[in-house]
Motif scaffolding. Structure first.
Motif, PDB file in Angstrom:
ATOM      1  N   ALA A 166       0.822  -1.210   0.000  1.00 62.03           N
ATOM      2  CA  ALA A 166       0.000   0.000   0.000  1.00 62.03           C
ATOM      3  C   ALA A 166       0.856   1.260   0.000  1.00 62.03           C
ATOM      4  O   ALA A 166       0.516   2.241  -0.676  1.00 62.03           O
ATOM      5  N   ARG A 167       1.958   1.257   0.736  1.00 68.80           N
ATOM      6  CA  ARG A 167       2.797   2.456   0.714  1.00 68.80           C
ATOM      7  C   ARG A 167       3.480   2.599  -0.652  1.00 68.80           C
ATOM      8  O   ARG A 167       3.741   3.698  -1.109  1.00 68.80           O
ATOM      9  N   LEU A 168       3.727   1.469  -1.319  1.00 70.99           N
ATOM     10  CA  LEU A 168       4.347   1.533  -2.638  1.00 70.99           C
ATOM     11  C   LEU A 168       3.361   2.063  -3.678  1.00 70.99           C
ATOM     12  O   LEU A 168       3.740   2.848  -4.553  1.00 70.99           O
ATOM     13  N   THR A 169       2.097   1.650  -3.588  1.00 73.73           N
ATOM     14  CA  THR A 169       1.124   2.150  -4.559  1.00 73.73           C
ATOM     15  C   THR A 169       0.850   3.638  -4.352  1.00 73.73           C
ATOM     16  O   THR A 169       0.551   4.353  -5.313  1.00 73.73           O
ATOM     17  N   HIS A 170       0.960   4.133  -3.110  1.00 71.95           N
ATOM     18  CA  HIS A 170       0.923   5.580  -2.880  1.00 71.95           C
ATOM     19  C   HIS A 170       2.015   6.255  -3.712  1.00 71.95           C
ATOM     20  O   HIS A 170       1.778   7.270  -4.385  1.00 71.95           O
ATOM     21  N   CYS A 171       3.221   5.684  -3.665  1.00 73.42           N
ATOM     22  CA  CYS A 171       4.343   6.256  -4.421  1.00 73.42           C
ATOM     23  C   CYS A 171       4.033   6.284  -5.911  1.00 73.42           C
ATOM     24  O   CYS A 171       4.353   7.260  -6.613  1.00 73.42           O
ATOM     25  N   MET A 172       3.423   5.208  -6.409  1.00 74.85           N
ATOM     26  CA  MET A 172       3.104   5.114  -7.834  1.00 74.85           C
ATOM     27  C   MET A 172       2.103   6.190  -8.252  1.00 74.85           C
ATOM     28  O   MET A 172       2.294   6.880  -9.257  1.00 74.85           O
ATOM     29  N   ARG A 173       1.020   6.297  -7.486  1.00 76.04           N
ATOM     30  CA  ARG A 173      -0.033   7.254  -7.849  1.00 76.04           C
ATOM     31  C   ARG A 173       0.474   8.687  -7.796  1.00 76.04           C
ATOM     32  O   ARG A 173       0.212   9.493  -8.698  1.00 76.04           O
ATOM     33  N   GLY A 229       9.217 -11.390  -1.536  1.00 78.11           N
ATOM     34  CA  GLY A 229       9.747 -10.776  -0.322  1.00 78.11           C
ATOM     35  C   GLY A 229       8.756  -9.803   0.286  1.00 78.11           C
ATOM     36  O   GLY A 229       7.861  -9.283  -0.388  1.00 78.11           O
ATOM     37  N   LEU A 230       8.904  -9.557   1.592  1.00 78.10           N
ATOM     38  CA  LEU A 230       8.058  -8.566   2.248  1.00 78.10           C
ATOM     39  C   LEU A 230       8.445  -7.147   1.853  1.00 78.10           C
ATOM     40  O   LEU A 230       7.637  -6.228   1.923  1.00 78.10           O
ATOM     41  N   GLY A 231       9.709  -6.954   1.492  1.00 76.82           N
ATOM     42  CA  GLY A 231      10.155  -5.652   1.026  1.00 76.82           C
ATOM     43  C   GLY A 231      10.104  -4.567   2.086  1.00 76.82           C
ATOM     44  O   GLY A 231       9.911  -3.394   1.759  1.00 76.82           O
ATOM     45  N   LEU A 232      10.278  -4.945   3.347  1.00 75.59           N
ATOM     46  CA  LEU A 232      10.154  -3.949   4.415  1.00 75.59           C
ATOM     47  C   LEU A 232      11.205  -2.850   4.276  1.00 75.59           C
ATOM     48  O   LEU A 232      10.890  -1.656   4.344  1.00 75.59           O
ATOM     49  N   HIS A 233      12.462  -3.258   4.094  1.00 79.65           N
ATOM     50  CA  HIS A 233      13.548  -2.290   3.971  1.00 79.65           C
ATOM     51  C   HIS A 233      13.412  -1.497   2.672  1.00 79.65           C
ATOM     52  O   HIS A 233      13.512  -0.258   2.676  1.00 79.65           O
ATOM     53  N   THR A 254      11.439  -1.896  -5.879  1.00 85.60           N
ATOM     54  CA  THR A 254      10.690  -2.466  -4.761  1.00 85.60           C
ATOM     55  C   THR A 254       9.550  -3.341  -5.267  1.00 85.60           C
ATOM     56  O   THR A 254       9.239  -4.379  -4.674  1.00 85.60           O
ATOM     57  N   ALA A 255       8.921  -2.932  -6.361  1.00 86.52           N
ATOM     58  CA  ALA A 255       7.884  -3.772  -6.964  1.00 86.52           C
ATOM     59  C   ALA A 255       8.461  -5.126  -7.370  1.00 86.52           C
ATOM     60  O   ALA A 255       7.829  -6.172  -7.163  1.00 86.52           O
ATOM     61  N   TRP A 256       9.664  -5.108  -7.915  1.00 85.09           N
ATOM     62  CA  TRP A 256      10.338  -6.363  -8.278  1.00 85.09           C
ATOM     63  C   TRP A 256      10.582  -7.221  -7.050  1.00 85.09           C
ATOM     64  O   TRP A 256      10.360  -8.437  -7.072  1.00 85.09           O
ATOM     65  N   VAL A 257      11.027  -6.615  -5.945  1.00 86.11           N
ATOM     66  CA  VAL A 257      11.258  -7.357  -4.697  1.00 86.11           C
ATOM     67  C   VAL A 257       9.972  -8.027  -4.234  1.00 86.11           C
ATOM     68  O   VAL A 257       9.962  -9.208  -3.856  1.00 86.11           O
ATOM     69  N   SER A 317      10.729  -1.008   0.769  1.00 87.07           N
ATOM     70  CA  SER A 317       9.557  -0.133   0.699  1.00 87.07           C
ATOM     71  C   SER A 317       9.720   1.085   1.597  1.00 87.07           C
ATOM     72  O   SER A 317       9.231   2.168   1.273  1.00 87.07           O
ATOM     73  N   SER A 318      10.420   0.928   2.721  1.00 94.18           N
ATOM     74  CA  SER A 318      10.701   2.092   3.566  1.00 94.18           C
ATOM     75  C   SER A 318      11.585   3.092   2.827  1.00 94.18           C
ATOM     76  O   SER A 318      11.336   4.308   2.855  1.00 94.18           O
ATOM     77  N   MET A 319      12.624   2.584   2.179  1.00 96.10           N
ATOM     78  CA  MET A 319      13.505   3.480   1.421  1.00 96.10           C
ATOM     79  C   MET A 319      12.738   4.171   0.292  1.00 96.10           C
ATOM     80  O   MET A 319      12.870   5.385   0.087  1.00 96.10           O
ATOM     81  N   THR A 320      11.939   3.397  -0.426  1.00 94.46           N
ATOM     82  CA  THR A 320      11.207   3.974  -1.549  1.00 94.46           C
ATOM     83  C   THR A 320      10.175   4.986  -1.076  1.00 94.46           C
ATOM     84  O   THR A 320       9.966   6.018  -1.729  1.00 94.46           O
ATOM     85  N   LYS A 321       9.536   4.709   0.059  1.00 92.00           N
ATOM     86  CA  LYS A 321       8.549   5.667   0.584  1.00 92.00           C
ATOM     87  C   LYS A 321       9.208   7.020   0.832  1.00 92.00           C
ATOM     88  O   LYS A 321       8.640   8.073   0.497  1.00 92.00           O
ATOM     89  N   VAL A 322      10.410   7.023   1.417  1.00 93.85           N
ATOM     90  CA  VAL A 322      11.114   8.280   1.679  1.00 93.85           C
ATOM     91  C   VAL A 322      11.599   8.905   0.376  1.00 93.85           C
ATOM     92  O   VAL A 322      11.382  10.099   0.109  1.00 93.85           O
ATOM     93  N   ILE A 323      12.262   8.105  -0.447  1.00 98.03           N
ATOM     94  CA  ILE A 323      12.811   8.620  -1.704  1.00 98.03           C
ATOM     95  C   ILE A 323      11.706   9.222  -2.567  1.00 98.03           C
ATOM     96  O   ILE A 323      11.808  10.358  -3.050  1.00 98.03           O
TER      97      ILE A 323
END
Length: 393
Positions: free
Chosen positions: A247-254, A315-319, A307-310, A321-327
């Motif tokens: 969900a945090r990754l799709t926020h980044c996408m939109r 993978g859970l992609g915790l690390h 992160t989408a690839w991860v 997705s956190s990096m991508t959310k900030v970036i």
């Protein structure tokens, strides 16, 4: 790593791009947009357009009416949808419904999916996710969860107060996070039109793109049957991770799509507006801002795709997705801010969409975890060496 978009996905991207341009952008001045999001009438009209185009709920499996896109495909699809602030609503991929659909499909029982997921995926209903609480309850620190669920025969009585609950007004149902008597967090499903649920008020916020706005919700002994527990007792925080990374990754996408829209508007302005004998964009101060925008958009996109690839690898992609959310949130915010600056007085008016994107996007650096919390989480993984193991997956 191959960054080429497959032909089938490229064709889908073009379909979404054309749909947004032809069907949605012309509706951006529709007066049925309020301070607390598009009205239900407008939402249903937008959803009907996407349904006719065969583009509804692309992240959901075909069994429930979606396109079954993987995370990498969603990155392309969602960015195109986000080019209009009404796009995610029309395509039924806006927050919190998109994340709730993902969670329900992963965790809910078959009966729960039929009752709640199917109409949600069809765009017939909306939902909300009740997690955040006022002080001294849970905010960035979920361990401070104060809402309780007390066993009463075959039911649970839920009591507590939540706020910043996106989409609560007009939602058909809620996913509620509450703690059991032994302190374990558990998720419950509940229809919103029953005794024990009160929407106290809609909160005034900078953004106004989410249907139903952001509300304060109170639970007073809400009775929830045990059959409406989402997943297993005591596993609420685990399921929250199932929901939050995607969900945090799709926020980044939109929001990448929205930032791209602001950049395009500012670029067009810098081409046609003249000052001191030449177009604005030919002045280095403006041209450099456009160049920085392009680099920030590129950096955000690459981080999202990785992160989408991860996630697609299981993978859970915790690390990541956190990096991508900030970036992404900070890069996309810089783009919106520069666009306001490039456009000068026009950038702070409603004459274009830039000011609206600027206001709506500001909350993104807070939603799904403030940048500071993600940096702290990233630092903890670095110090423990966990990030290395995640990157090897």
């Amino acid at each position: 790593m191959d960054f080429e978009i497959p032909a089938e996905l490229a064709a889908l991207r073009q379909r979404v791009r054309a749909f947004i341009a032809d069907e949605i952008i012309p509706m951006e001045q529709d007066p049925r947009q309020t301070a607390h999001g598009p009205t239900e009438e407008l939402r249903l009209e937008l959803v009907a357009k996407a349904r006719r185009a065969g583009l509804l709920s692309a992240h959901v499996s075909p069994e429930y009416g979606g396109l079954g896109l993987d995370h990498r495909s969603k990155a392309v699809f969602f960015e195109e949808a986000g080019y209009s602030l009404l796009g995610p609503v029309a395509l039924n991929i806006f927050a919190p419904d998109e994340g709730n659909m993902h969670l329900l499909e992963a965790v809910a029982t078959d009966a729960q999916k039929e009752r709640w997921l199917r109409p949600l995926a069809a765009g017939a209903t909306r939902s909300c996710f009740c997690m955040t609480e006022p002080d001294p309850g849970a905010g960035s620190d979920p361990s401070m969860l104060a809402t309780t669920a007390v066993r009463d025969g075959d039911d649970y009585l839920i009591s507590g107060r939540k706020w910043f609950i996106t989409g609560a007004k007009g939602a058909a149902f809620a996913i509620i996070m509450a703690k059991l008597e032994d302190g374990r967090a558990t998720m419950f499903l509940a229809d919103m039109d029953q005794p024990g649920i009160t929407i106290e008020r809609a909160m005034d916020t900078l953004d106004r793109c989410f249907p139903g706005g952001h509300c304060v919700v109170r639970f007073d002994g809400l009775r929830v049957p045990a059959r409406d527990i989402l997943g297993e007792l005591g596993e609420g925080f685990k399921y929250a991770q199932v929901r939050l990374s995607p969900a945090r990754l799709t926020h980044c996408m939109r929001w990448l799509g929205a930032a791209h829209r602001a950049h395009d508007i500012a670029t067009a302005y810098a081409r046609r507006r003249h000052a001191f004998g030449k177009p604005l964009g030919h002045h280095e101060g403006v041209g450099f801002m456009l160049a920085d925008n392009e680099m920030d958009l590129h950096m955000a996109r690459l981080s999202i795709w990785h992160t989408a690839w991860v996630l697609d690898q299981g993978g859970l992609g915790l690390h990541d997705s956190s990096m991508t959310k900030v970036i992404a949130s900070e890069a996309e915010w810089r783009v919106a801010d520069r666009c306001v600056q490039i456009m000068g007085g026009q950038g702070v008016t409603g004459e274009t969409l830039v000011a609206r994107i600027f206001a709506d996007m500001r909350g993104f650096r807070i939603y799904d975890g403030p940048s500071e919390v993600h940096r702290w989480s990233i630092a903890k993984r670095i110090l423990k060496g966990l990030h290395r193991e995640e990157h090897r997956q």
